[in-house]
Write a protein that holds these residues in place. Structure first.
Motif, mmCIF file in Angstrom:
data_model
loop_
_atom_site.group_PDB
_atom_site.id
_atom_site.type_symbol
_atom_site.label_atom_id
_atom_site.label_comp_id
_atom_site.label_asym_id
_atom_site.label_seq_id
_atom_site.Cartn_x
_atom_site.Cartn_y
_atom_site.Cartn_z
ATOM 1 N N GLN A 129 51.190 32.866 31.460
ATOM 2 C CA GLN A 129 51.282 34.315 31.262
ATOM 3 C C GLN A 129 50.041 34.992 31.824
ATOM 4 O O GLN A 129 50.126 35.992 32.513
ATOM 5 C CB GLN A 129 51.359 34.638 29.761
ATOM 6 N N LYS A 130 48.871 34.395 31.481
ATOM 7 C CA LYS A 130 47.607 34.986 31.920
ATOM 8 C C LYS A 130 47.521 34.910 33.446
ATOM 9 O O LYS A 130 47.134 35.865 34.107
ATOM 10 C CB LYS A 130 46.406 34.250 31.301
ATOM 11 N N GLY A 188 49.968 34.843 35.375
ATOM 12 C CA GLY A 188 50.944 35.826 35.842
ATOM 13 C C GLY A 188 50.319 37.202 35.894
ATOM 14 O O GLY A 188 50.500 37.956 36.862
ATOM 15 N N ALA A 189 49.539 37.531 34.843
ATOM 16 C CA ALA A 189 48.908 38.849 34.794
ATOM 17 C C ALA A 189 47.929 39.002 35.958
ATOM 18 O O ALA A 189 47.869 40.054 36.608
ATOM 19 C CB ALA A 189 48.177 39.008 33.467
ATOM 20 N N ILE A 190 47.195 37.920 36.250
ATOM 21 C CA ILE A 190 46.243 37.979 37.372
ATOM 22 C C ILE A 190 46.993 38.135 38.691
ATOM 23 O O ILE A 190 46.627 38.918 39.556
ATOM 24 C CB ILE A 190 45.352 36.717 37.392
ATOM 25 N N ARG A 191 48.099 37.377 38.805
ATOM 26 C CA ARG A 191 48.895 37.491 40.037
ATOM 27 C C ARG A 191 49.404 38.916 40.215
ATOM 28 O O ARG A 191 49.418 39.462 41.316
ATOM 29 C CB ARG A 191 50.077 36.524 39.964
ATOM 30 N N MET A 192 49.814 39.513 39.075
ATOM 31 C CA MET A 192 50.338 40.873 39.164
ATOM 32 C C MET A 192 49.247 41.835 39.639
ATOM 33 O O MET A 192 49.476 42.689 40.501
ATOM 34 C CB MET A 192 50.857 41.320 37.800
ATOM 35 N N LEU A 193 48.042 41.646 39.106
ATOM 36 C CA LEU A 193 46.913 42.484 39.526
ATOM 37 C C LEU A 193 46.651 42.311 41.020
ATOM 38 O O LEU A 193 46.417 43.272 41.750
ATOM 39 C CB LEU A 193 45.654 42.086 38.754
ATOM 40 N N ASN A 212 42.941 37.959 24.453
ATOM 41 C CA ASN A 212 42.780 37.804 25.897
ATOM 42 C C ASN A 212 42.288 36.424 26.257
ATOM 43 O O ASN A 212 42.563 35.919 27.331
ATOM 44 C CB ASN A 212 41.799 38.850 26.431
#
Ligand code: ADP
Length: 735
Positions: A499-500, A502-507, A334
Motif C-alpha cells: 500500500q505504502k 503504491g502511495a509512493i508510486r502514485m506520487l 504512516n
C-alpha cells in the motif's frame, strides 16, 4: 538382549514371560487345551495333576471352583465371544476359602484366564465413591483446577501416598502438572522427566490398557511355562497380570515406591498423560475398582478435550486480536515499524514469544529479551546465507546454527518471516530455553546406584539430569496457532508495505504528469515568446537599415535588438534547464580538454581576454555525458571569465585532478567574488548577486550545472569571498 538405561526403548516389555505373582494365569487354545500357565499355579490350586500343559482346562475345573459345572469356563468363553468379555468379567471363582476374580480375554488364537484376588487392599469401595468424586472433579471450569481436583479425589478414593497427573509433551518427555501427596512427602510438582522414563513402547501399552497396576514392586514375578516345543513368544500386552520390566521395577525401587497404579488420559485418541499413583507399601486394587478408576480417566479425558479446545480457542482469539490491532495500526500509521513496535500491542503479542526483532529499512527494532547486537548481526548473516524459505522456525536453534549456543538462554527457539531477502528485512520471534532450574526433591545421595552388572542406574535424580541434557538448547515448541498467526501477520505486513509503495508510486506518477505539463508549458511559452521576439528583432533590424535615421533613434533600435537577443538566450537556457531532468545520460569516457579549449577560445574573442590570462592545467578524462559536460564547462568558465574581466591582470585557472575514486576540476578566478551570505543560494534558478552590475547574465547557468552534476552523481561546491575571486570545484565519481 541385555537391557539397560541406554536401550530400554527396545526392551520387549510386552513379552516378559512372567506375570506378577499376586494372581495366576492359564492360557488355553480354541479347543480349551492348556497351552501356557504361570509357574505359581501350585501356590493357589491344591492337588494339581503332574501334567497340566496339553490337558483340557476342564480337568482343572474341580480345583478352581468345585461348585461350578466342568464346562463353566468353556461356557463363559462362548458367552464372552458373543457378547464381549466385558459382560462376563470379572467372574467370581471360589478357590478354597477365598474368592478370586476370573478375568478372561482373547488374543491371537488363545484365551487368557487370569485369576486375581477379589478384594482391594485399600479397604475403600471405589465403585461406590467414584460418582461423587467425578462430580467433585468437575466443579471448576479451569483445566488446571480440574486436574488439581482430580488428584485430590483419586487420592481420596484409592488411598495411595502420592497421586500425580503426568503430562506428555509433544517430544515424549513428561512433566508433573498436578499432585496430591501425603504431608510427609516432598512435592514433585513441576518436575520434568526424559522420554526414556516412559519409553514409546510403554506408552503404546498405556493406550491399550487404560489402567495398569503394579501391586508389589518387591514381589518375585512368576514364570509362564509352556510345552517344550512351543516357542511362540507370548504377547501379554492386554493382560492384567503382565509382569513389569525389570528396569521399571528398579526405577520404582530407587524411588522407594512399593506399588504403582496408573490411569491413562487421552486427548483426541492420543495419550495425553497419566494419572500416576505411588504407594510406599504394596497395594492391590481389585478389577472392579480398576474399572471404576477407568471411568475417572474417561471423564477427565473428555473434559480435557473440551477444556483444551477452549483454551486453544482463547489463545487463538488472543493472537487474532493482536494481529487485527497491528493491521489496523499499519494502515493508519504512516510508519510500519511504529505500528508494529511502538504501541501497547506489538509484534510480541502475535505469538507466545519471549522476544522479537523487526529488521526493516536498515533499522533494527527490538522487543522483549533478544540477543545482543553482535549476536543479532551474526544471526542475520546466517539467516541470509542459509535460510532460503520465506518462513522458518525451529525450537532447537543451536543445533542448526552453532553460534546460537552462546545465546540459547534467550533464543533457543526462533520463528522468522522474511519480508525481503534482497534487502535483508525480517521479523524474528524468539523463545527462551525451556530448561528451568528446578531442583529434584529426592535425596541425591541415595541415587545413582550402579548394579553389580553395571546396568541399571536409573533414579529420579538421573531422570531429571537426563531430561535437562535432552532439552538444553531447546525452547518450547511453536504451536500451530502461532504458525498460523505469523502467516497471517506477514500477509498483512506485505499488504501494508505494498500500500505504502503504491502511495509512493502514485506520487511518482503525479510528479511525472507535472513534469510533462511543465514541459508543454515551457515549450508553448517559449514558442509563443520566440515568435513575437523574432518579429521585434527583424523589424528593429529593418528599421536600422534606414540611412536617414537619427543617431538617437538608431541607439534605441540597437537596444531593442540587444534586448531581444538576451531574451532569446534566456528562453533557450530555461528550456535547457527543464530538459535536463528527463533526458537520459549517455555515459562515456569524455576527453574534456578540447571542449575546454574551444570554450576558452570563444570566450577570449567575446570578452577580449589578454593572452595568458586563462591557464589550462591537467585535464583528466571524465566519465559522463559529453553534451552535458560541455554545458557544465561552458557555464562555469564563462562565469569565471566574465566576472573577472575587470581584474588586472585577469587570472583564470582551469585544472583537473584524478584522486582515484573521482575526478575533481577546479576553476579559479580573481574576479568579483561572492558574498559569503549569498553562497547557499547561487545554484538556485534566476539568482544573481548584487555585485554583478551590468554584467550580462540570466541566473540560470549554475542551476543547469548543478542539475547536470547531480545527474552524474557528482558534487559541486564553491570557495569565494567578496572581492577576492572564486574557486568552483566539481567532482565526478569514477564508475
Ligand atoms: P548568470 O547568468 O547570472 O551568470 P549563473 O547561474 O551562472 O547566472 O550565476 C548565478 C550568479 O552567481 C551570478 O549572477 C553571479 O552573481 C554569481 N556568480 C557565478 N559565478 C561567479 C564568479 N565566478 N564570480 C562571481 N560571481 C559569480
Amino acid at each position: 538382549m541385555k537391557i539397560d538405561f541406554t536401550n530400554c526403548d527396545r526392551e520387549p516389555i510386552h513379552i516378559p514371560g512372567k506375570i506378577q505373582s499376586h494372581g495366576f494365569l492359564i492360557v488355553i487354545d480354541q479347543d480349551f487345551i492348556v497351552r501356557y500357565h504361570s509357574e505359581n499355579l501350585s501356590d493357589y490350586l491344591k492337588g494339581l495333576p503332574n501334567v497340566i500343559l496339553g490337558q483340557p482346562v476342564s480337568s482343572l475345573q474341580p480345583l478352581i471352583d468345585r461348585n461350578e459345572p466342568p464346562e463353566y469356563i468353556s461356557n463363559l468363553i462362548v458367552l464372552g465371544k458373543t457378547n464381549g468379555f466385558q459382560q462376563t468379567n470379572p467372574f467370581n471363582a471360589h478357590i478354597g476359602s477365598k474368592t478370586f476374580h476370573l478375568i478372561i480375554s482373547s488374543f491371537d488364537k488363545y484365551y487368557a484366564l487370569e485369576f486375581e484376588p477379589s478384594e482391594s487392599d485399600t479397604g475403600n469401595d471405589i465403585q461406590r465413591q467414584v460418582g461423587r468424586s467425578i462430580s467433585e472433579m468437575l466443579t471448576d471450569r479451569n483445566l488446571q483446577k480440574i486436574l488439581n481436583n482430580t488428584v485430590i479425589q483419586v487420592k481420596k478414593v484409592i488411598g495411595y501416598d502420592r497421586v500425580m497427573v503426568y503430562r506428555f509433551a509433544e517430544d515424549g518427555h513428561g512433566e508433573v502438572v498436578a499432585e496430591a501427596h501425603n504431608p510427609e512427602l516432598e512435592s514433585w510438582l513441576g518436575l520434568h522427566y526424559p522420554e526414556s522414563d516412559i519409553p514409546k513402547q510403554a506408552r503404546e501399552l498405556y493406550k491399550l490398557n487404560h489402567t495398569r497396576l503394579i501391586a508389589d514392586v518387591n514381589a518375585e514375578p512368576a514364570n509362564v511355562l509352556t510345552e517344550a516345543d512351543n516357542e511362540t513368544p507370548f504377547d501379554m500386552s492386554c493382560l492384567q497380570l503382565r509382569a513389569v520390566s525389570p528396569i521399571h521395577i528398579q526405577y520404582l525401587k530407587n524411588m522407594g515406591v512399593a506399588s504403582s497404579f496408573s490411569i491413562s488420559l487421552f486427548y483426541k485418541n492420543e495419550l495425553w498423560g497419566l494419572i500416576a499413583c505411588h504407594s510406599y507399601s504394596p497395594m492391590f486394587i481389585d478389577y472392579r475398582s480398576r474399572e471404576s478408576a477407568k471411568l475417572i480417566g474417561k471423564v477427565l479425558s473428555s473434559s480435557l478435550e473440551f477444556k483444551q479446545d477452549e483454551e486453544d480457542q482463547q489463545l487463538h482469539d488472543k493472537f487474532k486480536s493482536a494481529v487485527d490491532e497491528l493491521t489496523k495500526l499499519m494502515l493508519k500509521d504512516n510508519s510500519i515499524e511504529d505500528a508494529l513496535t511502538g504501541h501497547q500491542i506489538t509484534l510480541l503479542d502475535a505469538v507466545s514469544a519471549t522476544g522479537a526483532v523487526l529488521v526493516f529499512e536498515n533499522q533494527i527494532f527490538k522487543l522483549g529479551r533478544v540477543p545482543n547486537d553482535v549476536q543479532l548481526t551474526g544471526l542475520l548473516h546466517w539467516l541470509k546465507t542459509n535460510i532460503t524459505d520465506s518462513f522458518y522456525y525451529t525450537s532447537k536453534l543451536p543445533s542448526a546454527y552453532h553460534d546460537a549456543a552462546f545465546f540459547k538462554d534467550v533464543a533457543s527457539g526462533i520463528m522468522v518471516t522474511t519480508l525481503s531477502r534482497e534487502m535483508g528485512e525480517y521479523v524474528i520471534w524468539f523463545k527462551a530455553e525451556q530448561l528451568q532450574t528446578v531442583t529434584w526433591a529426592g535425596n541425591p545421595e541415595k541415587t545413582g546406584k550402579i548394579e553389580s552388572d553395571g546396568t541399571i542406574t536409573l533414579s529420579p535424580r538421573h531422570s531429571f539430569e537426563a531430561w535437562s541434557q535432552t532439552v538444553t538448547g531447546t525452547s518450547l515448541k511453536w504451536s500451530n496457532e502461532e504458525v498460523k498467526s505469523v502467516v497471517r501477520l506477514k500477509s498483512e505486513i506485505m499488504y501494508a508495505i505494498n500500500q505504502k509503495a503504491g502511495a509512493i508510486r502514485m506520487l511518482n506518477e503525479k510528479l511525472k504528469q507535472a513534469y510533462e505539463e511543465l514541459d508543454t508549458f515551457s515549450f508553448t511559452i517559449s514558442h509563443d515568446l520566440k515568435n513575437p521576439l523574432s518579429s521585434i528583432k527583424s523589424f528593429a533590424q529593418i528599421l536600422m537599415r534606414d540611412p536617414d535615421l537619427k543617431p538617437q533613434t538608431l541607439k534605441v533600435l540597437e537596444r531593442i535588438n540587444n534586448g531581444a537577443n538576451r531574451m532569446n538566450n534566456m528562453i533557450n537556457e530555461v528550456l535547457d534547464y527543464s530538459r535536463i531532468g528527463r533526458s537520459d545520460l549517455v555515459l562515456n569516457e569524455v576527453d574534456v580538454k578540447p571542449i575546454i579549449i574551444d570554450h576558452v577560445n570563444e570566450l577570449q574573442l567575446v570578452y577580449d581576454v589578454q593572452p595568458g590570462a586563462v591557464i589550462i592545467g591537467d585535464t583528466p578524462k571524465i566519465q559522463g555525458d559529453a553534451v552535458m559536460l560541455s554545458q557544465v564547462f561552458a557555464n562555469i568558465i564563462s562565469n569565471a571569465v566574465k566576472y573577472s574581466a575587470k581584474a588586472s591582470p585577469q587570472k583564470v585557472l582551469i585544472e583537473g585532478k584524478d584522486t582515484g575514486s573521482e575526478v575533481v576540476y577546479t576553476i579559479t578566478d580573481n574576479g568579483l567574488g561572492i558574498d559569503i551570505k549569498h553562497l547557499p543560494r547561487i545554484f538556485e534558478l534566476f539568482n544573481r548577486m548584487d555585485n554583478v552590475g551590468d554584467i550580462e547574465g540570466s541566473g540560470v547557468g549554475l542551476a543547469i550545472v548543478k542539475r547536470i552534476i547531480e545527474k552524474h552523481k557528482g558534487k559541486i561546491w564553491v570557495d569565494s569571498e567578496l572581492g577576492m575571486g572564486s574557486t568552483f570545484h566539481i567532482a565526478f565519481p569514477k564508475q
